[in-house]
Design a protein around this motif. Structure first.
Motif, PDB file in Angstrom:
ATOM      1  N   GLU A  67       6.327   8.518  -3.157  1.00  0.00           N
ATOM      2  CA  GLU A  67       7.102   7.305  -2.919  1.00  0.00           C
ATOM      3  C   GLU A  67       7.157   7.002  -1.430  1.00  0.00           C
ATOM      4  O   GLU A  67       7.369   7.889  -0.604  1.00  0.00           O
ATOM      5  N   GLU A 104       7.817  -0.530  -8.063  1.00  0.00           N
ATOM      6  CA  GLU A 104       6.496  -0.014  -8.418  1.00  0.00           C
ATOM      7  C   GLU A 104       5.499  -1.157  -8.390  1.00  0.00           C
ATOM      8  O   GLU A 104       5.811  -2.276  -8.795  1.00  0.00           O
ATOM      9  N   SER A 105       4.290  -0.869  -7.901  1.00  0.00           N
ATOM     10  CA  SER A 105       3.253  -1.889  -7.791  1.00  0.00           C
ATOM     11  C   SER A 105       1.891  -1.216  -7.817  1.00  0.00           C
ATOM     12  O   SER A 105       1.786   0.007  -7.964  1.00  0.00           O
ATOM     13  N   GLY A 147       4.401  -6.384  -7.571  1.00  0.00           N
ATOM     14  CA  GLY A 147       5.171  -5.305  -8.177  1.00  0.00           C
ATOM     15  C   GLY A 147       6.445  -5.775  -8.832  1.00  0.00           C
ATOM     16  O   GLY A 147       6.698  -6.984  -8.973  1.00  0.00           O
ATOM     17  N   ARG A 190      14.339   0.753  -6.249  1.00  0.00           N
ATOM     18  CA  ARG A 190      13.041   1.365  -6.511  1.00  0.00           C
ATOM     19  C   ARG A 190      12.059   0.300  -6.990  1.00  0.00           C
ATOM     20  O   ARG A 190      12.389  -0.513  -7.859  1.00  0.00           O
ATOM     21  N   GLY A 208       1.609   1.742  -5.701  1.00  0.00           N
ATOM     22  CA  GLY A 208       2.354   2.955  -5.994  1.00  0.00           C
ATOM     23  C   GLY A 208       3.852   2.732  -6.015  1.00  0.00           C
ATOM     24  O   GLY A 208       4.343   1.653  -6.337  1.00  0.00           O
ATOM     25  N   LYS A 209       4.597   3.771  -5.654  1.00  0.00           N
ATOM     26  CA  LYS A 209       6.056   3.745  -5.704  1.00  0.00           C
ATOM     27  C   LYS A 209       6.661   3.504  -4.326  1.00  0.00           C
ATOM     28  O   LYS A 209       6.104   3.916  -3.317  1.00  0.00           O
ATOM     29  N   PRO A 254      -2.855   3.724  -6.211  1.00  0.00           N
ATOM     30  CA  PRO A 254      -2.040   4.561  -5.324  1.00  0.00           C
ATOM     31  C   PRO A 254      -2.796   5.682  -4.623  1.00  0.00           C
ATOM     32  O   PRO A 254      -2.450   6.046  -3.492  1.00  0.00           O
TER      33      PRO A 254
END
Length: 292
Positions: free
Chosen positions: A166, A216-217, A189, A214, A220-221, A29
């Motif tokens: 995010e 996540e990977s 993700g 939401r 990042g978010k 990220p």
């Protein structure tokens, strides 16, 4: 039972393989940036306010051509503990479709990443091209979500964020399934929450509900806000949400250095959040964890 076990093992193996492939594409990220375009005479004011709000420092400003066709812009990175901005102040007209991409994702292999994005369902808007420090491409996901992929000739080494920002993506109900499915296939993700009746105050409509996903990977978010497009200003203009420890302190610093609070602090989904506009017109969401 044995058949189900075999099927489950196959699904898990596929998921693991997909995650492994994505890990070979993405880096981390802290290498992903929000792209911010401001008028040349607002570059310094924006940089000063953004860094005063979140901390960190800027790389040396350079003037370069960062598009595949003739153009000129100042370019610098604003690196903070809660997110990084690629800041551009174009001195020439901005060639299309640049300026509409929300983020830049660092990848290990640009050709591999572009091929993977296409396979996952993305459209390549700008084919790979060289820039002064590497190579780039621009892709578009279902719902009209534009992103830049980039690769550096010299591998960068940045510290991890204190809190991962995010990527805030607004899409329609018609596009959300395709967007989420395609992006997860590309990024490897996972959906960490899918709230079908999220509080409408989060999109400026306190009397209503909306859907919030939401993700996540390795990149990042991401928060996917699914709406009918009936959004009061400034919702939909903010492309990134920054998590801080104390939102009141962050807002005070922002205002003292020329930013304006567009949406005062509200509480929802375990966070205190607000939306601000920095000098030059960049709109951002800022949030902190709400006290129990």
């Amino acid at each position: 039972m044995q058949c189900r076990a075999i099927i489950l093992a196959g699904v898990l193996a596929f998921s693991a393989g997909q995650a492994f492939a994505a890990a070979q594409i993405g880096v981390a990220p802290q290498y992903d940036t929000t792209h911010v375009y401001v008028a040349p005479d607002k570059v310094d004011a924006f940089a000063s306010s953004f860094l005063a709000t979140f901390g960190g420092a800027s790389t040396k400003q350079v003037v370069a051509t960062v598009t595949p066709t003739a153009s000129s812009t100042s370019s610098q990175l604003l690196q903070t503990p809660v997110g990084t901005v690629s800041l551009f102040g174009f001195k020439t007209p901005i060639p299309a479709p640049f300026g509409a991409e929300r983020t830049g994702y660092l990848v290990n292999d640009l050709d591999l990443a572009v091929a993977a994005a296409k396979k996952a369902g993305a459209n390549v808007l700008v084919s790979p091209f060289p820039d002064p420090i590497g190579r780039d491409a621009v892709i578009q996901w279902p719902g009209g979500v534009n992103m830049q992929l980039y690769w550096h000739t010299a591998k960068p080494n940045y510290p991890a964020f204190e809190s991962v920002p995010e990527n805030r993506v607004y899409v329609s109900p018609d596009a959300v399934s395709a967007f989420v499915g395609d992006f997860i296939r590309f990024s490897g993700g996972k959906v960490v929450s899918d709230e079908k009746t999220a509080a409408g105050v989060e999109v400026g409509r306190p009397a209503d509900n909306y859907r919030r996903v939401r993700i996540e990977s390795v990149f990042g978010k991401m928060t996917v806000l699914v709406t009918d497009g009936h959004l009061p200003f400034p919702y939909g203009h903010e492309t990134t949400g920054y998590e801080v420890k104390d939102i009141s302190t962050a807002l005070d610093k922002a205002v003292q250095t020329g930013a304006a609070v567009l949406v005062p602090t509200y509480v929802s989904d375990g966070r205190r959040a607000a939306i601000v506009e920095f000098p030059g017109g960049y709109v951002a969401e800022i949030h902190a964890r709400a006290e129990p």
